[in-house]
Scaffold this motif. Structure first.
Motif, short mmCIF file in Angstrom:
data_model
loop_
_atom_site.label_atom_id
_atom_site.label_comp_id
_atom_site.label_asym_id
_atom_site.label_seq_id
_atom_site.Cartn_x
_atom_site.Cartn_y
_atom_site.Cartn_z
N ARG A 1 0.85 -1.18 0.00
CA ARG A 1 0.00 0.00 0.00
C ARG A 1 0.89 1.23 0.00
N SER A 2 0.78 2.01 -1.07
CA SER A 2 1.57 3.23 -1.18
C SER A 2 1.12 4.24 -0.14
N LYS A 3 2.07 4.96 0.38
CA LYS A 3 1.75 6.01 1.34
C LYS A 3 1.44 7.33 0.64
N THR A 4 1.75 7.42 -0.66
CA THR A 4 1.57 8.68 -1.38
C THR A 4 0.52 8.64 -2.48
N ASP A 5 0.13 7.45 -2.94
CA ASP A 5 -0.80 7.33 -4.06
C ASP A 5 -2.00 6.48 -3.61
N ALA A 6 -3.18 7.08 -3.57
CA ALA A 6 -4.38 6.39 -3.07
C ALA A 6 -4.78 5.20 -3.93
N TRP A 7 -4.43 5.20 -5.24
CA TRP A 7 -4.82 4.09 -6.12
C TRP A 7 -3.79 2.96 -6.05
N ASP A 8 -2.57 3.28 -5.73
CA ASP A 8 -1.48 2.30 -5.77
C ASP A 8 -1.45 1.48 -4.49
N ARG A 9 -2.36 0.49 -4.45
CA ARG A 9 -2.43 -0.43 -3.32
C ARG A 9 -2.95 -1.77 -3.84
N HIS A 10 -2.65 -2.80 -3.11
CA HIS A 10 -3.09 -4.14 -3.49
C HIS A 10 -4.29 -4.55 -2.64
N TYR A 11 -5.43 -4.62 -3.28
CA TYR A 11 -6.61 -5.11 -2.57
C TYR A 11 -6.55 -6.63 -2.46
N HIS A 12 -6.07 -7.26 -3.55
CA HIS A 12 -5.89 -8.72 -3.57
C HIS A 12 -4.41 -9.01 -3.70
N GLU A 13 -3.92 -9.90 -2.90
CA GLU A 13 -2.61 -10.49 -3.14
C GLU A 13 -2.86 -11.99 -3.18
N PHE A 14 -2.91 -12.50 -4.40
CA PHE A 14 -3.32 -13.87 -4.65
C PHE A 14 -2.22 -14.88 -4.35
N GLU A 15 -2.65 -16.08 -4.02
CA GLU A 15 -1.81 -17.26 -4.17
C GLU A 15 -2.17 -17.82 -5.54
N ASP A 16 -1.29 -18.61 -6.11
CA ASP A 16 -1.52 -19.09 -7.47
C ASP A 16 -2.84 -19.84 -7.61
N TRP A 17 -3.18 -20.67 -6.64
CA TRP A 17 -4.41 -21.46 -6.73
C TRP A 17 -5.65 -20.56 -6.73
N GLN A 18 -5.57 -19.40 -6.06
CA GLN A 18 -6.72 -18.50 -6.02
C GLN A 18 -7.00 -17.89 -7.39
N LEU A 19 -5.95 -17.47 -8.09
CA LEU A 19 -6.15 -16.95 -9.43
C LEU A 19 -6.64 -18.05 -10.36
N ASP A 20 -6.08 -19.24 -10.25
CA ASP A 20 -6.53 -20.37 -11.07
C ASP A 20 -8.02 -20.63 -10.87
N TRP A 21 -8.47 -20.62 -9.64
CA TRP A 21 -9.87 -20.88 -9.32
C TRP A 21 -10.76 -19.77 -9.86
N LEU A 22 -10.32 -18.53 -9.70
CA LEU A 22 -11.06 -17.39 -10.23
C LEU A 22 -11.23 -17.51 -11.75
N LEU A 23 -10.18 -17.87 -12.43
CA LEU A 23 -10.25 -18.05 -13.89
C LEU A 23 -11.22 -19.18 -14.25
N GLU A 24 -11.11 -20.28 -13.56
CA GLU A 24 -12.00 -21.42 -13.82
C GLU A 24 -13.47 -21.03 -13.61
N LYS A 25 -13.77 -20.34 -12.52
CA LYS A 25 -15.15 -19.96 -12.21
C LYS A 25 -15.72 -18.94 -13.20
N THR A 26 -14.84 -18.21 -13.89
CA THR A 26 -15.32 -17.19 -14.83
C THR A 26 -15.24 -17.65 -16.28
N GLY A 27 -15.04 -18.95 -16.49
CA GLY A 27 -15.12 -19.51 -17.84
C GLY A 27 -13.83 -19.53 -18.63
N TRP A 28 -12.69 -19.52 -17.96
CA TRP A 28 -11.40 -19.55 -18.63
C TRP A 28 -10.71 -20.88 -18.37
N LYS A 29 -9.99 -21.37 -19.37
CA LYS A 29 -9.18 -22.59 -19.24
C LYS A 29 -7.71 -22.18 -19.32
N ILE A 30 -6.95 -22.54 -18.30
CA ILE A 30 -5.53 -22.20 -18.27
C ILE A 30 -4.78 -23.11 -19.24
#
Length: 173
Positions: free
Chosen positions: A110-139
């Protein structure tokens, strides 16, 4: 190749991964405003259009307005509140996403100077994989790499062998 471009290791690996899967004739919609990597893609002959800075959490109309064979999202999904909706709205058949992986030894960025420059999600690999699968994507392919830093300490030592970045190539199911 891009020796004086920060961060050159990540850019070189991302470019090699992109070239492995698509050719320069395919049109690319790159999520986010023009950035150092979109300039590299253009210099390498890719046909790239960037989004114009709209808040993709609120407005996904760009996917209906901009026809592209490929969507790229390099280090942007961690900044979004609702990546599920965005992944569902993408009209393209091919998708490249890279993210910084969640590090157990470091708090979310989370940047101390830029309100947009922050990470709301910091994924583990399996979380991104699952998100892609649930939204209709094949890795189709994936890769991870480390991000060593030239500092002394426990965290820099851990960065030598802990994967920091994850890139995925996916196609619509």
């Amino acid at each position: 190749m891009y020796e004086n471009t920060f961060p050159n290791k990540r850019f070189q690996l991302t470019l090699a991964f992109l070239k492995k899967h698509i050719d320069t004739q395919e049109s690319i919609l790159d999520l986010g405003v023009e950035n150092p990597f979109s300039k590299i893609m253009l210099a390498e002959g890719f046909k790239v259009t960037n989004t114009s800075g709209e808040d993709l959490d609120q407005d996904q109309s760009v996917f209906k307005k901009q026809a592209a064979n490929v969507v790229t999202a390099f280090e942007i999904f961690e900044h979004l509140l609702n990546p599920y909706t965005i992944l569902k709205e993408i009209q393209s058949e091919k998708l490249f996403i890279s993210i910084p992986l969640r590090l157990w030894f470091s708090p979310a960025y989370r940047s101390k100077t830029d309100a947009w420059d922050r990470h709301y999600h910091e994924f583990e690999d399996w979380q991104l994989d699952w998100l892609l699968e649930k939204t209709g994507w094949k890795i189709i392919d994936r890769q991870q790499w480390t991000n060593p830093v030239k500092k002394i300490g426990i965290r820099p030592l851990l960065r030598l062998f802990t994967n920091r970045y994850y890139i995925v190539y996916a196609e619509r199911k």
